[in-house]
Design an enzyme around this catalytic site. Sequence first.
Site, PDB file in Angstrom:
ATOM      1  N   LYS A  29       0.857  -1.188   0.000  1.00  0.00           N
ATOM      2  CA  LYS A  29       0.000   0.000   0.000  1.00  0.00           C
ATOM      3  C   LYS A  29       0.894   1.240   0.000  1.00  0.00           C
ATOM      4  O   LYS A  29       1.911   1.271   0.693  1.00  0.00           O
ATOM      5  CB  LYS A  29      -0.880  -0.001   1.274  1.00  0.00           C
ATOM      6  CG  LYS A  29      -1.651   1.284   1.526  1.00  0.00           C
ATOM      7  CD  LYS A  29      -2.762   1.505   0.531  1.00  0.00           C
ATOM      8  CE  LYS A  29      -3.431   2.871   0.701  1.00  0.00           C
ATOM      9  NZ  LYS A  29      -4.340   3.187  -0.408  1.00  0.00           N
TER      10      LYS A  29
ATOM     11  N   CYS B 158      -2.479   9.608  -6.721  1.00  0.00           N
ATOM     12  CA  CYS B 158      -3.631   9.344  -5.848  1.00  0.00           C
ATOM     13  C   CYS B 158      -4.604  10.520  -5.957  1.00  0.00           C
ATOM     14  O   CYS B 158      -4.245  11.654  -5.635  1.00  0.00           O
ATOM     15  CB  CYS B 158      -3.190   9.168  -4.398  1.00  0.00           C
ATOM     16  SG  CYS B 158      -4.614   9.058  -3.291  1.00  0.00           S
TER      17      CYS B 158
HETATM   18  C1  SIN Z   1      -6.175   6.014  -1.867  1.00  0.00           C
HETATM   19  O1  SIN Z   1      -5.611   5.591  -0.839  1.00  0.00           O
HETATM   20  O2  SIN Z   1      -6.913   7.019  -1.842  1.00  0.00           O
HETATM   21  C2  SIN Z   1      -5.995   5.303  -3.167  1.00  0.00           C
HETATM   22  C3  SIN Z   1      -4.595   5.324  -3.603  1.00  0.00           C
HETATM   23  C4  SIN Z   1      -4.421   5.754  -5.008  1.00  0.00           C
HETATM   24  O3  SIN Z   1      -5.388   5.858  -5.768  1.00  0.00           O
HETATM   25  O4  SIN Z   1      -3.295   6.003  -5.403  1.00  0.00           O
END
Ligand code: SIN
Length: 313
Positions: A47, A130
């Site tokens: 993540k 993001c």
């Molecule tokens: C998020 O955590 O909002 C998604 C991550 C991303 O789209 O890069």
Amino acid sequence: MKQIDLSVSINKIKLSSCIMNASGVLCSTDKELSNLLDSFSGAVVTKSCTRKPRKGNFEPRYFEWNMGSINSMGLPNLGIDFYLNFLEKKETKKPIFLSISGLSAEENYFLIKKANHYSKITALELNLSCPNLIEEEDLISYNFSRISYLLENIFKFNKKPLGIKLPPYFEDLSIQKMALILNQFPIDFVTCINSLPNGMVVDTKTESVVIQPKKGFGGIGGSIIKPFALANIRKFYTYLRKDISIIGCGGISTGKDIFEHILCGASAVQIGTQLMKEGVFVFERLEKEFSFFLRKKNYSSIDSFKGNLKNFQ
Ligand code: SIN
């Protein structure tokens, strides 16, 4: 039966299978990452992490329907130290891509410098796309001078293989400009594409949006975005230096989808929404389906058709 070789190289990184998870999906916690390490995937992507742990945006922040998903997670993650410590303890032959997404240029420099010291990290995936940050007014990856400045600084000190996770671009000129910038740096790969920013899904029963953050606007993923993923892969394949690999991401739910991504020029693929729907068993299913598809087509390796998409004459 003819042996199908699904192994690939992302520049110098060798993967036993071209299929891996997309950052963000089931790759945040100890348990989720352990499951990915034990799965059929060819690599593990973490993540996107920040310097400090983050709770992310308010819930509900993820919703899926038959054609796709919308999310506004807001980078919930356990902080870089958790991911580095977790990976230091694990013995694995799989390449590990540490995804990072600092909230500022300085934070990205800090994260990259820190990860550079850890031998278990095979490569860095710098997430510049993001779309869900309440803190950010614009997406850095749509701002070419900011990106250029950022990369110039990063490559003064970075020693790890590094790739960039890109958003979808909607104009040929934007992709040409971005490729021109990327071609100036020793980048190993790009991941195309992150979710389509600023989408909206409406629930007619409640007459409301389906996620809470940002008044219901969020990133769209899943089958519905596959044509945009394919177009971005194809254009970047045309404009990027040939030693910059492309990892395709967006709309893969079958072996045939993987074939399409690779035919457009991807060297490997990431699975997001479908991994969320199906869990880590998706990798074994996709590997089987993709091998079956290639066997029918009489291809025995990725390189025998990668990038060979035909135009009408
Ligand atoms: C998020 O955590 O909002 C998604 C991550 C991303 O789209 O890069």
